[in-house]
Design a protein around this motif. Structure first.
Motif, PDB file in Angstrom:
ATOM      1  N   UNK A 303       5.717 -15.076   4.796  1.00 42.21           N
ATOM      2  CA  UNK A 303       6.530 -14.118   4.044  1.00 42.21           C
ATOM      3  C   UNK A 303       5.648 -12.997   3.495  1.00 42.21           C
ATOM      4  N   UNK A 304       4.422 -13.353   3.092  1.00 41.74           N
ATOM      5  CA  UNK A 304       3.489 -12.343   2.593  1.00 41.74           C
ATOM      6  C   UNK A 304       3.198 -11.321   3.678  1.00 41.74           C
ATOM      7  N   UNK A 305       2.964 -11.822   4.884  1.00 40.50           N
ATOM      8  CA  UNK A 305       2.640 -10.911   5.981  1.00 40.50           C
ATOM      9  C   UNK A 305       3.786  -9.930   6.200  1.00 40.50           C
ATOM     10  N   UNK A 306       5.021 -10.445   6.189  1.00 39.85           N
ATOM     11  CA  UNK A 306       6.176  -9.568   6.416  1.00 39.85           C
ATOM     12  C   UNK A 306       6.296  -8.560   5.280  1.00 39.85           C
ATOM     13  N   UNK A 307       6.058  -9.023   4.045  1.00 41.88           N
ATOM     14  CA  UNK A 307       6.137  -8.115   2.901  1.00 41.88           C
ATOM     15  C   UNK A 307       5.083  -7.009   3.019  1.00 41.88           C
ATOM     16  N   UNK A 308       3.873  -7.386   3.404  1.00 44.90           N
ATOM     17  CA  UNK A 308       2.810  -6.380   3.553  1.00 44.90           C
ATOM     18  C   UNK A 308       3.184  -5.371   4.631  1.00 44.90           C
ATOM     19  N   UNK A 309       3.751  -5.866   5.732  1.00 43.08           N
ATOM     20  CA  UNK A 309       4.178  -4.965   6.813  1.00 43.08           C
ATOM     21  C   UNK A 309       5.138  -3.904   6.303  1.00 43.08           C
ATOM     22  N   UNK A 384      -3.638 -13.225   8.256  1.00 44.70           N
ATOM     23  CA  UNK A 384      -3.560 -14.016   7.046  1.00 44.70           C
ATOM     24  C   UNK A 384      -4.755 -13.821   6.133  1.00 44.70           C
ATOM     25  N   UNK A 385      -5.352 -12.615   6.166  1.00 42.37           N
ATOM     26  CA  UNK A 385      -6.514 -12.354   5.305  1.00 42.37           C
ATOM     27  C   UNK A 385      -6.228 -11.158   4.421  1.00 42.37           C
TER      28      UNK A 385
END
Lengths: 422, 245
Positions: A303-309, A384-385
């Motif tokens: 979910x973090x990755x999608x939010x960052x995108x 994931x970094x």
């Protein structure tokens, strides 16, 4: 606005007809322009294709093709039996014994000349050359020098050579263990360390690395150029068709017109970049044939990755909209806009491409470089970094650049020499 | 009502350097009058009209349109004018009705009022048949009628026509000429710019002859004939601009 009451007529001249009632500004001119531009834009097949169909279809399709090719190649390399030549093995039965049952390799006895010729002809991948006194050296427990013949210009030959080196290391250890046991010693003497790799679930697999390498590039480009056709059409196109002048003589101010147009291009860019993210998510969550390798590789987007995108893509789309609109405003017609666009697109492409060669954990100074900062943040998201400070700086920088681009486009739109050149 | 006072526009040109496209032009046009602006191509007609329509900013001089100053009250000026050029196009992917409605909205008309006016204008110009056809599917004559409807949806007291018949066939051109007459009869102030002598003779109450950015003469057709001692209008024109043989 005091527009409903005309100023008193100049004394001594006949009065002009009064403005009839019914003139009540209902909607802001910005909203009127925006609504019309969106209506017209989404009736344009080119826009519908580049904004809706392409991101939803092309990205997953590309993933399927690239992923399929790469995983097949990896699989092929793993199961393929490599033909490898052996020079001098007939006189060295104990070496031959030590190599017996090597997985994925088929040994052929050849002379050195044959080996060289067959490697060049690609009938052998590589060959090993054993010295004439190999058997004696084995018996006396002396080092046996092994040369590997390899074609430096061929990837498959080098891969075979790598596998041979690994094979000798592994079989060498077995020989030592047997010798130690023959002496009544523990085989563990030969290996003080027992090293193994334990890949973490979230740490990303090889496939993640591949996605993280080229996906930021794809996403960034789609955010920047999503509004391309719309932007070209909205100002340069209006100049070309002679409709811009009719717009300029309407009650709407130039600032309102350009704001409405900007919002329309930005909306199109946002839809395009949002859908390109959706298109990317589809293969992660839907079992589509051809894309199941992603599920098998255990790829997950957090979910973090999608939010960052979303966080980095959206200001980037706005920046792209401002840039495209400025170019469109500056150009006489759509053809000229295309010409001015080319160098800009090359710079953008190179900036996005740089992200492929940079490590995800790079200097935060890169967060200030437009376009590249977004690509790097996306790369962090996909591997994931995520560096929160990097993403925050990139977001802020993109907003500043977007504001500059909008200000530039707006300023251009106020200049009569730019608007009326035809 | 249009009052123009010493209006000048200076352009920078790579070849010519600084030059005056419009040079100290003054005239007055009254309601219920068609004021013809006659001059060859490049005389400064379009530049003059664009300044009056507030698309271009004058280098010097002033003008008032329906009582509003073009420099200080450009938005009020634009509310009170309709502008029709021969080179104007239409939105290809909007229907005739959508195009006219768009300009009604831009002029701040309430939706009911806008739709009422569209119905009446479309009836008057015989446009119902193609009202819901897209711009790129219309004939030249139909496009011209949409352009007219677009220019008058806000019922402006002042109308500018810049070479409105260029590129039109005889029948379409006649529609435009009839429409201009109707505007005059309704008491609007009309400026009609052209390089076609016969249109000036047929339509204009007063004429300004423009050449090289300057207004060479202003008057009724009769006054200009008397001034030059010529009867054929072409000879009147050539004498006024100093190009007679």
């Amino acid at each position: 606005m005091s527009t409903t009451t005309p100023a008193p007529p100049t004394p001594g001249v006949p009065e002009t007809p009064a403005i009839p009632p019914g003139r009540r500004p209902r909607r802001s001119p910005i909203a009127v322009v925006l609504r019309k531009e969106l209506l017209e834009t989404f009736r344009d097949k080119r826009t519908v294709f580049s904004v809706i169909i392409s991101p939803l279809l092309i990205t997953p399709l590309m993933l399927a093709v690239v992923g399929g090719v790469v995983s097949r190649q990896v699989k092929q390399e793993r199961v393929e039996t490599l033909p490898v030549g052996m020079v001098g093995a007939k006189e060295a039965p104990s070496v031959r014994d030590a190599l017996r049952g090597a997985p994925g390799m088929r040994f052929e006895d050849v002379t050195q000349a044959e080996a060289e010729e067959r490697i060049r002809a690609r009938r052998l991948r590589a060959a090993i050359v054993l010295p004439a006194d190999s058997e004696a050296r084995m018996r006396e427990m002396r080092e046996v020098p092994v040369r590997i013949l390899v074609d430096a210009g061929s990837d498959t030959s080098q891969a075979a050579a790598r596998r041979l080196r690994d094979l000798f290391t592994e079989r060498g250890r077995r020989v030592i263990a047997r010798r130690l046991m023959d002496q009544g010693l523990s085989s563990e003497l030969a290996s003080p360390f027992a090293v193994s790799e334990a890949p973490l679930k979230s740490g990303g697999t090889g496939a993640t690395m591949m996605l993280a390498t080229f996906l930021p590039y794809v996403l960034v480009i789609s955010a920047i150029i999503g509004g391309l056709y719309a932007a070209n059409d909205l100002v340069a196109g209006e100049k070309e068709r002679g409709t811009l002048e009719t717009l300029l003589v309407s009650r709407a101010s130039r600032r309102d017109i350009v704001t409405g147009k900007f919002l329309a291009v930005a909306a199109v860019s946002l839809v395009s970049s949002f859908l390109s993210i959706v298109g990317l998510l589809i293969p992660f969550y839907l079992p589509i044939p051809g894309l199941d390798w992603m599920a098998k590789a255990d790829l997950k987007l957090s979910a973090t990755a999608i939010a960052v995108m979303l966080f980095v893509q959206l200001p980037l789309a706005v920046l792209g909209a401002g840039l495209l609109l400025a170019i469109s405003t500056f150009s006489r017609n759509q053809k000229e806009a295309q010409t001015y666009l080319s160098p800009v697109l090359i710079v953008v492409t190179v900036a996005a491409m740089l992200s492929m060669f940079l490590k995800a954990e790079s200097s935060r100074l890169l967060a200030l470089v437009p376009v590249l900062n977004a690509a790097m943040a996306l790369k962090q998201a996909l591997t994931g970094t995520v560096d929160v400070a990097f993403v925050a700086i990139a977001f802020a920088a993109s907003i500043v650049y977007a504001a500059l681009a909008i200000a530039f486009a707006t300023a251009l739109f106020q200049r009569e020499s730019v608007l009326l050149k035809a | 009502m249009i009052e123009v006072h010493e209006l000048t526009k200076t352009f920078q040109d790579k070849k010519r350097g600084a030059f005056n496209a419009v040079d100290g032009v003054s005239f007055t046009a009254r309601p219920g009058e068609v004021f013809g602006l006659l001059g060859p191509n490049g005389a400064g007609k379009t530049t003059l009209l664009r300044m009056l329509a507030t698309i271009l900013t004058p280098s010097s001089g002033t003008a008032t349109i329906a009582g509003f100053d073009i420099g200080r009250q450009p938005q009020q000026v634009r509310e009170h004018i309709g502008f029709l050029t021969g080179s104007a196009g239409l939105y290809e992917r909007l229907t005739a009705r959508e195009t006219v409605a768009y300009f009604g909205d831009l002029q701040g008309l309430a939706p009911e009022e806008r739709d009422r006016r569209i119905r009446s204008i479309f009836a008057a110009l015989d446009m119902e048949e193609f009202a819901d056809r897209r711009g790129d599917k219309l004939s030249t004559g139909q496009k011209q009628r949409v352009s007219i409807a677009r220019a008058i949806i806000h019922e402006p007291p002042v109308l500018f026509f810049d070479e409105p018949t260029s590129g039109l066939d005889v029948i379409a051109a006649r529609t435009v000429v009839r429409f201009i007459r109707r505007c005059r009869d309704e008491g609007r102030t009309v400026i009609f710019s052209t390089h076609i002598m016969s249109e000036v003779e047929a339509l204009c109450d007063r004429i300004g002859v423009i050449y090289g950015g300057r207004l060479a003469a202003v008057g009724t057709l009769e006054e200009l004939r008397a001034q030059t001692g010529q009867t054929a209008f072409e000879s009147v024109f050539l004498r006024l601009i100093g190009e007679e043989d």
